[in-house]
Motif scaffolding. Sequence first.
Motif, mmCIF file in Angstrom:
data_model
loop_
_atom_site.group_PDB
_atom_site.id
_atom_site.type_symbol
_atom_site.label_atom_id
_atom_site.label_comp_id
_atom_site.label_asym_id
_atom_site.label_seq_id
_atom_site.Cartn_x
_atom_site.Cartn_y
_atom_site.Cartn_z
ATOM 1 N N ILE A 1 23.150 29.795 9.831
ATOM 2 C CA ILE A 1 24.056 29.981 10.967
ATOM 3 C C ILE A 1 23.897 28.779 11.885
ATOM 4 C CG2 ILE A 1 24.794 31.570 12.781
ATOM 5 C CD1 ILE A 1 24.965 32.669 9.903
ATOM 6 N N ARG A 2 24.660 27.733 11.605
ATOM 7 C CA ARG A 2 24.424 26.435 12.201
ATOM 8 C C ARG A 2 25.154 26.244 13.532
ATOM 9 N NH1 ARG A 2 22.240 23.721 7.358
ATOM 10 N NH2 ARG A 2 21.750 22.071 8.823
ATOM 11 N N ASP A 3 24.580 25.359 14.327
ATOM 12 C CA ASP A 3 25.242 24.856 15.532
ATOM 13 C C ASP A 3 25.610 23.409 15.244
ATOM 14 O OD1 ASP A 3 25.999 23.864 17.978
ATOM 15 O OD2 ASP A 3 24.351 24.785 19.096
ATOM 16 N N LYS A 4 26.902 23.120 15.148
ATOM 17 C CA LYS A 4 27.338 21.781 14.725
ATOM 18 C C LYS A 4 26.881 20.679 15.685
ATOM 19 C CE LYS A 4 31.902 22.127 16.929
ATOM 20 N NZ LYS A 4 33.368 22.138 16.701
ATOM 21 N N ASP A 5 26.524 21.046 16.918
ATOM 22 C CA ASP A 5 26.089 20.054 17.898
ATOM 23 C C ASP A 5 24.570 19.879 17.923
ATOM 24 O OD1 ASP A 5 28.713 19.496 18.919
ATOM 25 O OD2 ASP A 5 28.642 21.432 19.935
ATOM 26 N N ALA A 6 23.851 20.581 17.065
ATOM 27 C CA ALA A 6 22.381 20.544 17.126
ATOM 28 C C ALA A 6 21.760 20.151 15.792
ATOM 29 C CB ALA A 6 21.850 21.909 17.581
ATOM 30 N N TYR A 7 22.459 19.348 15.016
ATOM 31 C CA TYR A 7 21.962 18.990 13.674
ATOM 32 C C TYR A 7 20.586 18.343 13.733
ATOM 33 C CZ TYR A 7 21.446 16.658 9.189
ATOM 34 O OH TYR A 7 20.959 16.219 7.972
ATOM 35 N N LEU B 1 22.930 6.824 15.322
ATOM 36 C CA LEU B 1 22.476 8.186 15.033
ATOM 37 C C LEU B 1 23.565 9.223 15.265
ATOM 38 C CD1 LEU B 1 19.981 9.896 14.249
ATOM 39 C CD2 LEU B 1 19.467 10.071 16.683
ATOM 40 N N ASN B 2 24.345 9.052 16.320
ATOM 41 C CA ASN B 2 25.353 10.049 16.697
ATOM 42 C C ASN B 2 26.778 9.572 16.472
ATOM 43 O OD1 ASN B 2 23.391 11.984 17.710
ATOM 44 N ND2 ASN B 2 23.104 10.568 19.438
ATOM 45 N N LYS B 3 26.962 8.593 15.626
ATOM 46 C CA LYS B 3 28.305 8.088 15.368
ATOM 47 C C LYS B 3 29.148 9.161 14.685
ATOM 48 C CE LYS B 3 30.888 4.409 13.081
ATOM 49 N NZ LYS B 3 30.828 3.163 12.264
ATOM 50 N N PRO B 4 30.312 9.505 15.228
ATOM 51 C CA PRO B 4 31.154 10.570 14.651
ATOM 52 C C PRO B 4 32.042 10.047 13.524
ATOM 53 C CG PRO B 4 32.142 9.771 16.652
ATOM 54 C CD PRO B 4 30.861 9.003 16.493
#
Length: 406
Positions: A153-159, A207-210
């Motif tokens: 049950i993932r949080d897409k903003d907390a990978y 690291l956070n490149k979308p």
Amino acid sequence: MKTIPIDQLICGMFIVNIAQQQAGASLNVKGLIKDPAQIALLKSKGVTAVVIDPAKQQVTSLDDGDDGEFRHARAGTAPTVLSARQSTKKTSMAQELARAEKLYAEAKNLQKRAFRDISNGKTIDVADFRNCADGIIDSVFRNQDALLCMSRIRDKDAYLLEHSVNVSILMSIFAKYLNMEESVIEQLATGALLHDIGKIQVPDAVLNKPGRLTDEEFVEMRKHVEYSRDILQQTEGISAISLDVAANHHERLDGKGYPAGLSGEQISLYSRMIAIVDTYDAITAQRVYKSGQTSVKALKILLADSPHHFDPVLVKQFISAIGMYPPGTLVKLDSEKLALVLENNPGSLTCPIVKVFYHGTKRHYLTPVTLDLTNARCNDAINTAVDALEYKIDLKKFFNQFMLKT
């Protein structure tokens, strides 16, 4: 068979059962004693006498000049390794979920604190990560499906925070399935929690490149493994096994991994395991810029990449450990209804226990109903695993409302 007092028990002896223990104790153990800590644990649990099988004893005395010490014969043939956790009382999914949720939150907070400390030039306290790993392993031995469900049950903003926690959970389950010693499982789980700690030194823009990384950015991203290795080499109390899995989780059997380009027998069993687990979790992860693949798709990718990248025997064992449809997987049934997988049925990897809650064709929610797909009276079966986004379902919201609150 021979009954001996606990004070005569030594490493290399094979316990058949407990002969005598203090009132209130209820241990039921069997296996080879391989570590003095196991003897100390039995004593602490009130065991005063045990039954041993001399025929399975694996201890030989050294030469007379060695002061009567003992050395172990090769112990790989021992049928069972004594484990205190194996005698732990199993809990139901409902009982374990609340504890699993708390453990998961604590593990994420520990990751956040560690990243902050490294950014501020502070060192990591390995004891905190060992304690966290112990909590995860305890939960896995009580009911592994609870934490396995939480990991899906993932949080897409907390990978960044969730990935290492999930890898630790999966490594614990995998190592438990392989009947590894508790001390090894603890080191594997600790190493998994720390395996991506070096990512804090990768520039945020990379690291956070979308989106897809350029070749230059990918070279920089790869450096996170070296950063993790360097951080842990300077961390007091880190074990060799924990360091191994952190430093080598991107190595591949054909030598095309990184950072060292190790191949074949140069890669340890433990690093082969985390390579599988790390890849599985990365494939199934929901991120801001991409949807996660289903568990079935991820497992097929692992099989397709064996034996070039991954150990094929270990991949199949990993599938057996977590199931074809691990808890937390959203599946579509033959009836067109959607269900969340709750628990594996050990005897049937394709027929888990599920909670039906949505009609895939009519696109509306249903009153949640739990089904055991192995039940002969159940006239439904899994058709395929599906993506919650395809049906605009907020799986995390459903899980919180109908699983954690009931």
